[in-house]
Design a protein around this motif. Sequence first.
Motif, PDB file in Angstrom:
ATOM      1  N   UNK A  60      -3.611  17.135  -4.610  1.00  0.00           N
ATOM      2  CA  UNK A  60      -5.070  17.205  -4.489  1.00  0.00           C
ATOM      3  C   UNK A  60      -5.629  15.999  -3.745  1.00  0.00           C
ATOM      4  N   UNK A  61      -5.096  14.817  -4.046  1.00  0.00           N
ATOM      5  CA  UNK A  61      -5.567  13.609  -3.366  1.00  0.00           C
ATOM      6  C   UNK A  61      -5.257  13.668  -1.872  1.00  0.00           C
ATOM      7  N   UNK A  62      -4.143  14.307  -1.520  1.00  0.00           N
ATOM      8  CA  UNK A  62      -3.812  14.489  -0.108  1.00  0.00           C
ATOM      9  C   UNK A  62      -4.798  15.452   0.548  1.00  0.00           C
ATOM     10  N   UNK A  63      -5.106  16.554  -0.145  1.00  0.00           N
ATOM     11  CA  UNK A  63      -6.073  17.531   0.372  1.00  0.00           C
ATOM     12  C   UNK A  63      -7.452  16.904   0.557  1.00  0.00           C
ATOM     13  N   UNK A  64      -7.807  15.967  -0.337  1.00  0.00           N
ATOM     14  CA  UNK A  64      -9.114  15.320  -0.288  1.00  0.00           C
ATOM     15  C   UNK A  64      -9.121  14.094   0.617  1.00  0.00           C
ATOM     16  N   UNK A  67      -1.877   9.907   2.078  1.00  0.00           N
ATOM     17  CA  UNK A  67      -1.068  10.611   3.069  1.00  0.00           C
ATOM     18  C   UNK A  67       0.404  10.371   2.747  1.00  0.00           C
ATOM     19  N   UNK A  68       1.242  11.332   3.115  1.00  0.00           N
ATOM     20  CA  UNK A  68       2.662  11.275   2.756  1.00  0.00           C
ATOM     21  C   UNK A  68       3.518  10.961   3.966  1.00  0.00           C
ATOM     22  N   UNK A 102       6.879   9.195   0.269  1.00  0.00           N
ATOM     23  CA  UNK A 102       6.204   7.916   0.049  1.00  0.00           C
ATOM     24  C   UNK A 102       4.729   8.100   0.403  1.00  0.00           C
ATOM     25  N   UNK A 103       3.856   7.596  -0.449  1.00  0.00           N
ATOM     26  CA  UNK A 103       2.428   7.834  -0.284  1.00  0.00           C
ATOM     27  C   UNK A 103       1.663   6.532  -0.098  1.00  0.00           C
ATOM     28  N   UNK A 104       0.677   6.594   0.801  1.00  0.00           N
ATOM     29  CA  UNK A 104      -0.229   5.457   1.030  1.00  0.00           C
ATOM     30  C   UNK A 104      -1.640   5.994   1.186  1.00  0.00           C
ATOM     31  N   UNK A 138       0.765  -1.243   0.000  1.00  0.00           N
ATOM     32  CA  UNK A 138       0.000   0.000   0.000  1.00  0.00           C
ATOM     33  C   UNK A 138       0.794   1.289   0.000  1.00  0.00           C
ATOM     34  N   UNK A 139       2.128   1.227   0.130  1.00  0.00           N
ATOM     35  CA  UNK A 139       2.936   2.448   0.160  1.00  0.00           C
ATOM     36  C   UNK A 139       3.940   2.424  -0.982  1.00  0.00           C
ATOM     37  N   UNK A 140       4.114   3.584  -1.659  1.00  0.00           N
ATOM     38  CA  UNK A 140       5.010   3.613  -2.805  1.00  0.00           C
ATOM     39  C   UNK A 140       5.710   4.964  -2.887  1.00  0.00           C
TER      40      UNK A 140
END
Length: 307
Positions: free
Chosen positions: A66-70, A74-75, A83-85, A39-41
Amino acid sequence: MTAKNQLDLLVHNFQQKRPLRAGSLIITLYGDAIVPRGGTVWLGSLMKLLEPMGISERLVRTSIFRLTKESWVQAEKVGRRSYYSLTGPGLRRFEQAFKQVYNTNSEQWVGRWCLVFLSQLENNKRRIIKEELEWMGFGCLAPNVMAHPRLERTEILPLLQERDTLDDTIVMQSEPQELLTSRALRLQVKESWNLEHLASSYAKFINQFRPLWQELSIENTLTPEECFIVRTLLVHEYRKVLLRDPQLPDELLPGDWEGRSARQLCRNLYRVIYQCAETWLDENLENASGPLPAPNANFFLRFGGLK
């Protein structure tokens, strides 16, 4: 046309769409390839994977922001790398969005309906919840009354709680009725769901991917990277149509329903290319510890079994 020519046409058609919704494609990539691998990349991995589909590094960064704001992702910063999941709410939305994509089981419908009454919501919240429910396949039975034949009441409550509308929304589960396919119910289904538009969307999906399937069913001449691109676009386009599909029981659908052919096509094409695509993912996905782990056991249950 060769399989490569068919792939080039698919990529070209995707790039011509306006607006080019890179964020939606990133969610597809997470659901199809990253979640089964932990789940993290690394952000750089996303950029490398999406570049051949016409998604620039700048657009990836903008879309991830935008996906983080919505609250989708999360980073985590490790050194100079990000890295984002998926977040908790993002994972819930992902599970709802992908629940039907890989599922080939068609459980017999017993006549139950999930009913959501929106009449006590203020106008702005009512509009938002109605749109969210429609994206989950709900239809409007009557003013401010939404219905779904497959979902359970408990599957709706997290959405309402997240949107702070739980106390002002009524959610009920109806009891099975004896006559499941009455004339009145069939007519109500036609009024509540735009089945003609949905059938047209399925037909468009079939026309897009059937020529490629015909080529690959003879011989798979695509590289691992090309198989990954096909797989991503296949799931992405199928998911977009499926999101609007309430999965109505066969008893309430036309005999020549295009959704059946679309599901079979998606399953067959996915089975042909998934292993080759996994080879590309093995070589190009990284998290903070290095290459992402192999897909989990649930991955191989997709479409009734991949092995």
